[in-house]
Write a protein that holds these residues in place. Structure first.
Motif, short mmCIF file in Angstrom:
data_model
loop_
_atom_site.label_atom_id
_atom_site.label_comp_id
_atom_site.label_asym_id
_atom_site.label_seq_id
_atom_site.Cartn_x
_atom_site.Cartn_y
_atom_site.Cartn_z
N UNK A 75 -6.65 50.54 -6.71
CA UNK A 75 -5.50 50.19 -5.87
C UNK A 75 -5.61 48.76 -5.35
N UNK A 76 -4.60 48.38 -4.54
CA UNK A 76 -4.54 47.02 -4.01
C UNK A 76 -5.62 46.70 -3.02
N UNK A 77 -6.05 47.70 -2.25
CA UNK A 77 -7.15 47.46 -1.30
C UNK A 77 -8.42 47.07 -2.04
N UNK A 78 -8.68 47.74 -3.15
CA UNK A 78 -9.86 47.41 -3.95
C UNK A 78 -9.78 46.01 -4.52
N UNK A 79 -8.59 45.60 -4.95
CA UNK A 79 -8.42 44.24 -5.46
C UNK A 79 -8.75 43.22 -4.38
#
Length: 342
Positions: free
Chosen positions: A173-177
């Motif tokens: 997800x975007x948090x991981x990015x």
């Protein structure tokens, strides 16, 4: 979002779809690249002719940059490199560290070379040989994996090499990015998340098995190398296997693979070379490619050799690649704004 990865390969978003055997064909790679990520064709499980056809099929579907993944230890690796050069492939991807001469040939032709590694010393080696970037997979990742988690391995590699580092293992997800970027990475690479998309060619019954999965395990019983897979009944039986069971499994799955006993033993000996494999592991290793194909292509979820990252436990949908990448970038933007001073 502009990073060293997007500048290097020309994609719009710093998201890479990894080269998963029997999964990442022309359809998935083209869908990823068309959506702004970097799609990679998994050619290691293809013949040279199939690989050439897949490259041309991606070209017919999108004019966005994409990559091709091959095995550096394959006898025909130099031939495959020449195909990539001739067909104008933007990125050459390798699951094992490519030989120095392969990197040199690709660089001379203007092809970006991005090996995948699981240890800092391997990243340092390929960087010294001229690799343009490196994918670093932590222990959370699916398939062949190492023991060091991404949160420990990634900053080590970022500090050790002067080329763009792409983080893999545990991203979806975007948090991981945003977290990967904070560690100094130039983007993220994802396998399991792209396997579970509407554009993935994996049969629906196998996708259902992935979506229902609650656990993975790392086993050496598949091919003698640590391999993170779904914790299916078949895999758990392999964990308890001894030589006799391996022989019985070999007899059973020889029919699925289509290999003769001589071919299976020859393949097993080749895979055993240079590795401390038991004969039980040798017998299983010889069947592994066709067992993976049986699940990923033929829909035989009961065979249970299904590589999966730990993120599989939190995935519950099958978006298109375009929907997935748009969602990740929106989540990343929201995460950045939520940071103090964002």
């Amino acid at each position: 979002m502009r990073t060293a990865l997007t500048d290097l390969v020309g994609c719009r978003h710093p998201i890479v779809q990894t080269g998963m055997g029997y999964v990442a064909g022309a359809r998935l790679a083209a869908a990823t690249s068309a959506a702004g990520g970097l799609g990679i064709v998994a050619a290691a499980t293809m013949t040279v002719a199939e690989m050439t056809g897949a490259i041309r099929s991606v070209r017919e579907r999108t004019d966005a940059p994409f990559g091709v993944n091959i095995r550096s230890d394959a006898a025909d690796a130099p031939e495959r490199v020449e195909v990539m050069i001739r067909e104008g492939v933007r990125v050459a991807s390798f699951a094992l560290a490519p030989r120095r001469e392969l990197i040199a040939r690709l660089k001379d032709a203007g092809v970006v070379t991005i090996p995948s590694v699981g240890a800092r010393r391997h990243a340092e080696k390929v960087a010294a040989w001229g690799a343009d970037a490196v994918i670093v997979q932590g222990g959370e990742g699916g398939g062949h994996t190492g023991p060091v988690p991404t949160t420990v391995l990634l900053p080590q590699v970022v500090d050790a090499v002067g080329i763009p580092v792409i983080a893999a293992g545990g991203f979806f997800d975007g948090r991981g990015l945003v977290a990967a970027l904070a560690y100094g990475a130039a983007g993220v690479a994802m396998g399991t998340r792209f396997l579970l998309t509407a554009d993935s060619p994996v049969p629906s019954e196998v996708k259902r098995a992935y979506l229902a999965a609650a656990d993975t395990l790392v086993t050496t019983r598949v091919d003698g190398v640590p391999h993170r897979v779904l914790a299916t009944p078949f895999i758990r039986s392999l964990e308890r296997a001894r030589l006799l069971r391996a022989v019985l499994n070999g007899a059973r799955f020889r029919k699925v693979s289509g290999l003769s006993w001589a071919e299976m033993l020859r393949e097993g000996r080749r895979m055993r070379h240079g590795r401390e494999l038991t004969w039980a592991q040798v017998l299983q290793a010889a069947n592994t490619p066709m067992l993976l194909r049986a699940a990923m292509v033929d829909g035989r979820a009961d065979l249970g050799v299904m590589a999966a990252g730990q993120v599989v436990a939190v995935l519950d949908d099958l978006p298109s690649c375009a929907e997935l990448i748009a969602r990740i970038m929106a989540e990343a933007e929201a995460a950045l704004k939520a940071l103090p001073g964002g």
